[in-house]
Each structure stands twice: as C-alpha cells, then as structure tokens.
Design a protein around this motif. Sequence first.
Motif, PDB file in Angstrom:
ATOM      1  N   LYS A  85       0.851  -1.192   0.000  1.00  0.00           N
ATOM      2  CA  LYS A  85       0.000   0.000   0.000  1.00  0.00           C
ATOM      3  C   LYS A  85       0.888   1.243   0.000  1.00  0.00           C
ATOM      4  CE  LYS A  85      -3.364  -2.646   2.568  1.00  0.00           C
ATOM      5  NZ  LYS A  85      -3.989  -2.868   3.850  1.00  0.00           N
ATOM      6  N   ILE A  86       1.690   1.367  -1.042  1.00  0.00           N
ATOM      7  CA  ILE A  86       2.676   2.444  -1.124  1.00  0.00           C
ATOM      8  C   ILE A  86       2.015   3.810  -1.077  1.00  0.00           C
ATOM      9  CG2 ILE A  86       4.401   3.492  -2.662  1.00  0.00           C
ATOM     10  CD1 ILE A  86       5.163   0.644  -3.483  1.00  0.00           C
ATOM     11  N   ASP A  87       0.877   3.951  -1.731  1.00  0.00           N
ATOM     12  CA  ASP A  87       0.191   5.237  -1.732  1.00  0.00           C
ATOM     13  C   ASP A  87      -0.257   5.650  -0.335  1.00  0.00           C
ATOM     14  OD1 ASP A  87      -1.603   3.088  -1.844  1.00  0.00           O
ATOM     15  OD2 ASP A  87      -3.198   4.317  -2.701  1.00  0.00           O
ATOM     16  N   THR A  88      -0.658   4.686   0.490  1.00  0.00           N
ATOM     17  CA  THR A  88      -1.069   4.977   1.861  1.00  0.00           C
ATOM     18  C   THR A  88       0.124   5.424   2.703  1.00  0.00           C
ATOM     19  OG1 THR A  88      -2.814   3.321   1.660  1.00  0.00           O
ATOM     20  CG2 THR A  88      -2.237   4.038   3.884  1.00  0.00           C
ATOM     21  N   VAL A  89       1.254   4.738   2.541  1.00  0.00           N
ATOM     22  CA  VAL A  89       2.465   5.107   3.287  1.00  0.00           C
ATOM     23  C   VAL A  89       2.919   6.501   2.865  1.00  0.00           C
ATOM     24  CG1 VAL A  89       4.871   4.510   3.758  1.00  0.00           C
ATOM     25  CG2 VAL A  89       3.168   2.700   3.540  1.00  0.00           C
ATOM     26  N   TYR A  90       2.921   6.757   1.555  1.00  0.00           N
ATOM     27  CA  TYR A  90       3.311   8.079   1.056  1.00  0.00           C
ATOM     28  C   TYR A  90       2.398   9.163   1.615  1.00  0.00           C
ATOM     29  CZ  TYR A  90       4.044  12.061  -1.965  1.00  0.00           C
ATOM     30  OH  TYR A  90       4.293  13.324  -2.424  1.00  0.00           O
ATOM     31  N   ARG A  91       1.109   8.928   1.570  1.00  0.00           N
ATOM     32  CA  ARG A  91       0.143   9.921   2.055  1.00  0.00           C
ATOM     33  C   ARG A  91       0.343  10.201   3.545  1.00  0.00           C
ATOM     34  NH1 ARG A  91      -3.856   8.086  -0.641  1.00  0.00           N
ATOM     35  NH2 ARG A  91      -4.522   6.588   0.906  1.00  0.00           N
ATOM     36  N   PHE A  92       0.572   9.160   4.341  1.00  0.00           N
ATOM     37  CA  PHE A  92       0.830   9.336   5.773  1.00  0.00           C
ATOM     38  C   PHE A  92       2.071  10.203   5.991  1.00  0.00           C
ATOM     39  CE2 PHE A  92       3.425   7.863   9.368  1.00  0.00           C
ATOM     40  CZ  PHE A  92       2.625   8.273  10.418  1.00  0.00           C
ATOM     41  N   LEU A  93       3.168   9.839   5.322  1.00  0.00           N
ATOM     42  CA  LEU A  93       4.421  10.583   5.509  1.00  0.00           C
ATOM     43  C   LEU A  93       4.304  12.015   5.008  1.00  0.00           C
ATOM     44  CD1 LEU A  93       6.920   7.783   4.487  1.00  0.00           C
ATOM     45  CD2 LEU A  93       6.484   8.647   6.789  1.00  0.00           C
ATOM     46  N   TYR A  94       3.636  12.205   3.881  1.00  0.00           N
ATOM     47  CA  TYR A  94       3.467  13.545   3.336  1.00  0.00           C
ATOM     48  C   TYR A  94       2.655  14.420   4.289  1.00  0.00           C
ATOM     49  CZ  TYR A  94       2.108  17.369   0.298  1.00  0.00           C
ATOM     50  OH  TYR A  94       1.887  18.615  -0.222  1.00  0.00           O
ATOM     51  N   GLU A  95       1.558  13.890   4.767  1.00  0.00           N
ATOM     52  CA  GLU A  95       0.722  14.670   5.676  1.00  0.00           C
ATOM     53  C   GLU A  95       1.441  14.973   6.980  1.00  0.00           C
ATOM     54  OE1 GLU A  95      -2.957  12.572   6.098  1.00  0.00           O
ATOM     55  OE2 GLU A  95      -3.584  13.019   4.040  1.00  0.00           O
TER      56      GLU A  95
ATOM     57  N   GLU B 166       9.471  16.133  -4.263  1.00  0.00           N
ATOM     58  CA  GLU B 166       9.381  17.039  -5.411  1.00  0.00           C
ATOM     59  C   GLU B 166       8.831  16.338  -6.650  1.00  0.00           C
ATOM     60  OE1 GLU B 166      13.287  18.629  -5.860  1.00  0.00           O
ATOM     61  OE2 GLU B 166      13.188  19.723  -3.965  1.00  0.00           O
ATOM     62  N   THR B 167       9.220  15.079  -6.852  1.00  0.00           N
ATOM     63  CA  THR B 167       8.801  14.349  -8.052  1.00  0.00           C
ATOM     64  C   THR B 167       7.714  13.315  -7.751  1.00  0.00           C
ATOM     65  OG1 THR B 167      10.525  12.689  -7.752  1.00  0.00           O
ATOM     66  CG2 THR B 167      11.071  14.602  -9.110  1.00  0.00           C
ATOM     67  N   TYR B 168       7.304  13.204  -6.498  1.00  0.00           N
ATOM     68  CA  TYR B 168       6.275  12.262  -6.063  1.00  0.00           C
ATOM     69  C   TYR B 168       6.689  10.810  -6.287  1.00  0.00           C
ATOM     70  CZ  TYR B 168       3.655  16.591  -6.209  1.00  0.00           C
ATOM     71  OH  TYR B 168       3.254  17.889  -6.036  1.00  0.00           O
ATOM     72  N   GLU B 169       7.976  10.527  -6.283  1.00  0.00           N
ATOM     73  CA  GLU B 169       8.474   9.160  -6.395  1.00  0.00           C
ATOM     74  C   GLU B 169       8.645   8.594  -4.999  1.00  0.00           C
ATOM     75  OE1 GLU B 169      11.301   9.262 -10.269  1.00  0.00           O
ATOM     76  OE2 GLU B 169      12.041  10.277  -8.475  1.00  0.00           O
ATOM     77  N   CYS B 170       8.256   7.344  -4.841  1.00  0.00           N
ATOM     78  CA  CYS B 170       8.411   6.721  -3.538  1.00  0.00           C
ATOM     79  C   CYS B 170       8.393   5.209  -3.684  1.00  0.00           C
ATOM     80  CB  CYS B 170       7.323   7.165  -2.579  1.00  0.00           C
ATOM     81  SG  CYS B 170       5.667   6.690  -3.090  1.00  0.00           S
ATOM     82  N   GLY B 171       8.882   4.535  -2.664  1.00  0.00           N
ATOM     83  CA  GLY B 171       8.855   3.082  -2.663  1.00  0.00           C
ATOM     84  C   GLY B 171       9.795   2.512  -1.627  1.00  0.00           C
TER      85      GLY B 171
END
Length: 143
Positions: free
Chosen positions: A20-30, A125-130
Amino acid sequence: MYQYSLYLVKSDYAQHFYYKIDTVYRFLYEQMMKNPDRTKDQYKMVLDKANAKDVFLHLNYWVSHDISLNIDCNQITVSYNQQQVYIEVNDFDMTILAESIVDVDKLLFQYLKTFHPHIFAVNYETYECGWITPLVGKQIYSL
C-alpha cells in the motif's frame, strides 16, 4: 540535486502496508509537510529512530574501500570519484542529497539494505516513492 527522504518503518507496519505504497506516502506527506510539529507521537509509533553514528559505523563496515566516508555531527558524506551523496540524519528520517538516483543506489541504498529491514524512500518534489528493501518472508500464496 535531488532530495530523498528515507524512513525506517517498524516491522509490523511495514508488513501490513508493504503493498500500500500510496497509503504510506500519504501518511508521511501529511505528517511531514502539513503538520510537522504536531506529529511526533505518530512518528514514534510507526517509525524507528535513526542515529547518525550507527549509520556511519554500518556504512564504514560495509562499503568498499575505495568509497570515502566522512561524518560531521549528524551529516555524512559518501564519495567515490566525482559522485557524492550527502546524508543528514534526523530523529525519524534521513535526508539524502545527490545528483541522481543512480548515485544514491550505487553509494548508499545497496549498503543501507543491510542496516534496517524496512526502508521507505520518498522524493517529495517528483512524487516518487517506494521500498528500497524487499519484504522478507512474505508468502504470496498459502494453502
């Protein structure tokens, strides 16, 4: 230069949110961007603390001898020929500055994979994550 943030995710959360990479990214971003001052409790629950001295000693042990390492307080410089990677170790994240993702992978990621089992990388900046580390011991099919 590119800037990456690395997070050492606790095992229970990493296993649950690995796909659930998008969920992890969203948590960290917020947590990082929107509410950086009020989120330390949630960080403590999900992330392991990083320590510059531990990271330096680990890299010093694992990197090849032609790679140069320097530490100054919580900042580490990794150099090889013309390539350099700068690491700033904070409580719950590591900020990486490099010319390219290839430099980061060659000089850092391959060695950090043995440092912590669950590392999540983000370029805001580039919205890359993983994940830079594979999920070990996870079975896809079970009978």
